[in-house]
Design an enzyme around this catalytic site. Sequence first.
Site, mmCIF file in Angstrom:
data_model
loop_
_atom_site.group_PDB
_atom_site.id
_atom_site.type_symbol
_atom_site.label_atom_id
_atom_site.label_comp_id
_atom_site.label_asym_id
_atom_site.label_seq_id
_atom_site.Cartn_x
_atom_site.Cartn_y
_atom_site.Cartn_z
ATOM 1 N N HIS A 163 1.928 8.594 1.606
ATOM 2 C CA HIS A 163 2.293 9.251 0.444
ATOM 3 C C HIS A 163 2.199 10.798 0.723
ATOM 4 O O HIS A 163 2.814 11.565 -0.155
ATOM 5 C CB HIS A 163 1.288 9.016 -0.974
ATOM 6 C CG HIS A 163 1.582 7.471 -1.265
ATOM 7 N ND1 HIS A 163 2.858 7.161 -1.751
ATOM 8 C CD2 HIS A 163 0.823 6.688 -1.279
ATOM 9 C CE1 HIS A 163 2.764 5.847 -2.044
ATOM 10 N NE2 HIS A 163 1.379 5.291 -1.842
ATOM 11 N N HIS A 196 3.823 2.685 6.363
ATOM 12 C CA HIS A 196 5.003 1.714 6.164
ATOM 13 C C HIS A 196 6.320 2.077 6.233
ATOM 14 O O HIS A 196 6.634 2.928 5.482
ATOM 15 C CB HIS A 196 4.557 1.122 4.600
ATOM 16 C CG HIS A 196 5.305 0.079 4.259
ATOM 17 N ND1 HIS A 196 5.273 -0.514 3.008
ATOM 18 C CD2 HIS A 196 6.250 -0.710 4.558
ATOM 19 C CE1 HIS A 196 5.919 -1.857 2.982
ATOM 20 N NE2 HIS A 196 6.698 -1.779 3.777
ATOM 21 N N ARG A 198 9.528 1.248 5.236
ATOM 22 C CA ARG A 198 10.196 0.456 4.526
ATOM 23 C C ARG A 198 11.791 0.684 4.595
ATOM 24 O O ARG A 198 12.162 1.436 5.313
ATOM 25 C CB ARG A 198 10.105 1.074 2.927
ATOM 26 C CG ARG A 198 8.562 0.894 2.359
ATOM 27 C CD ARG A 198 8.470 1.011 0.821
ATOM 28 N NE ARG A 198 9.119 0.074 0.158
ATOM 29 C CZ ARG A 198 8.242 -0.607 -0.525
ATOM 30 N NH1 ARG A 198 6.901 -0.655 -0.656
ATOM 31 N NH2 ARG A 198 8.954 -1.427 -1.142
HETATM 32 N N1 PXP Z 1 -2.595 -2.393 3.011
HETATM 33 C C1 PXP Z 1 -0.956 -2.660 2.638
HETATM 34 C C2 PXP Z 1 -0.560 -3.690 3.429
HETATM 35 C C3 PXP Z 1 -0.369 -1.894 1.833
HETATM 36 O O1 PXP Z 1 0.802 -2.207 1.309
HETATM 37 C C4 PXP Z 1 -0.855 -0.714 1.202
HETATM 38 C C5 PXP Z 1 0.087 -0.038 0.384
HETATM 39 O O2 PXP Z 1 0.907 0.771 1.144
HETATM 40 C C6 PXP Z 1 -2.103 -0.519 1.630
HETATM 41 C C7 PXP Z 1 -3.009 -1.317 2.440
HETATM 42 C C8 PXP Z 1 -2.830 0.792 0.816
HETATM 43 O O3 PXP Z 1 -3.072 0.765 -0.377
HETATM 44 P P1 PXP Z 1 -3.366 1.915 -0.935
HETATM 45 O O4 PXP Z 1 -2.440 3.282 -0.859
HETATM 46 O O5 PXP Z 1 -3.340 1.570 -2.679
HETATM 47 O O6 PXP Z 1 -4.818 2.422 -0.732
#
Ligand code: PXP
Length: 392
Positions: A163, A196, A198
């Site tokens: 983010h 990630h 994407r």
């Molecule tokens: N684990 C996985 C596999 C995810 O897809 C995400 C979100 O990108 C997270 C952990 C982290 O989640 P959050 O951003 O809600 O802490």
Amino acid sequence: MPVHCTWSPEIASLPLNRKLLRQRCDMLLHLLELERATVSVVFLGDAEMAAYNQQYRKKQGPTNVLAFPAGADTDGFPVPDNELGDVLVSADTARREAAEQHTSLHHRLTELIIHGMLHLAGYDHERSGAEAARMEDQEKLLFQHLQQPRSVAMPYLAINVDHVATIRQARGGNEPDPVLAASLCELAGADGIVVHLREDRRHIQDRDVRLLRQTVKTRLNLEMANEPEIVAIALEVVPDMITLVPEKRKELTTEGGLDVLANTKKVGKTIAKMGKAGIPVSLFIDPDAAQVQAALDVGATFVELHTGRYCEARSMEEQDREFHLIEQMAELAYESGLRVNAGHGLDYRNVHPIAALPFIDELSIGHAVISRAVLVGLENAVREMLAIVRAL
Ligand code: PXP
């Protein structure tokens, strides 16, 4: 071989980790200082257990465990000095009891083996109340010794910096830089960095992954869909591990766990490719026994248990239910030989019980930390999360 374990064909379909159970039996003899003794432990099904229960105790139906000390009923045959006797455990009953007690099958089986072995060692809860209490204390103590939770006292904390890139992409420029953010997270004590990549490149870009590979000093976990284009990038970049997640174009964030069961061939192929490149694979799955088993079957090294439903629960009862499911599945996965991570939706209020689970290696947290960082700074936000995770 001091402990001789036997597995009845009646329970062939149960997901038993025979190596782990055998290890625990051996360890028990050691803890009871009975290394020179020999014991037979038989894992069987309800039908066979019911037959023994009828024959030896004149009771109908199966029971969970029976112990037969050597010499008690030998029909006059001499018994070697070091032979302690037999323990019979019904894996079917253990499975039912595990479900009732919200624990794993291996947890319950271990309790029953301990109970049976203590009988062989001379304990008997039916003798008196004091003896029952003594036996129960001993059972608890032995169980604690037998559990081999993760090698570290608390879970590692990996920060997902997606983010930071989301904010950058909002204006299409180069600020703020997730690569710099990752370094700040590490300076604040994070044990790993997750991104990630994407397929739609909505936040993390290829350039970020390539630079992070060079700058991350801890461990880089690349979260990704199991798609050829992304698989090729992972094989080129060689992160410290990858986590396979399902991906939908329209979702705001990863919505559910990967259906490993329905995609064993495709997932297995990618795991094999990664294996050749020395990249361990984690599968992001819902806390579900069939998915844990499928992850094991396809050769994953880790599973990451989806904590989303626990985090989004709308009542204490629902949260409690979801928590116990994660607890059970973490234990099952661990005891089946997988390493266990957890993540999604974890924040400063709900993380503590998950962090306290003894089978979890690493937590992956993104949104909560990056959101807080906007107000208190990234290093403070990471340190505050670390303080909760490590205050165990
Ligand atoms: N684990 C996985 C596999 C995810 O897809 C995400 C979100 O990108 C997270 C952990 C982290 O989640 P959050 O951003 O809600 O802490």
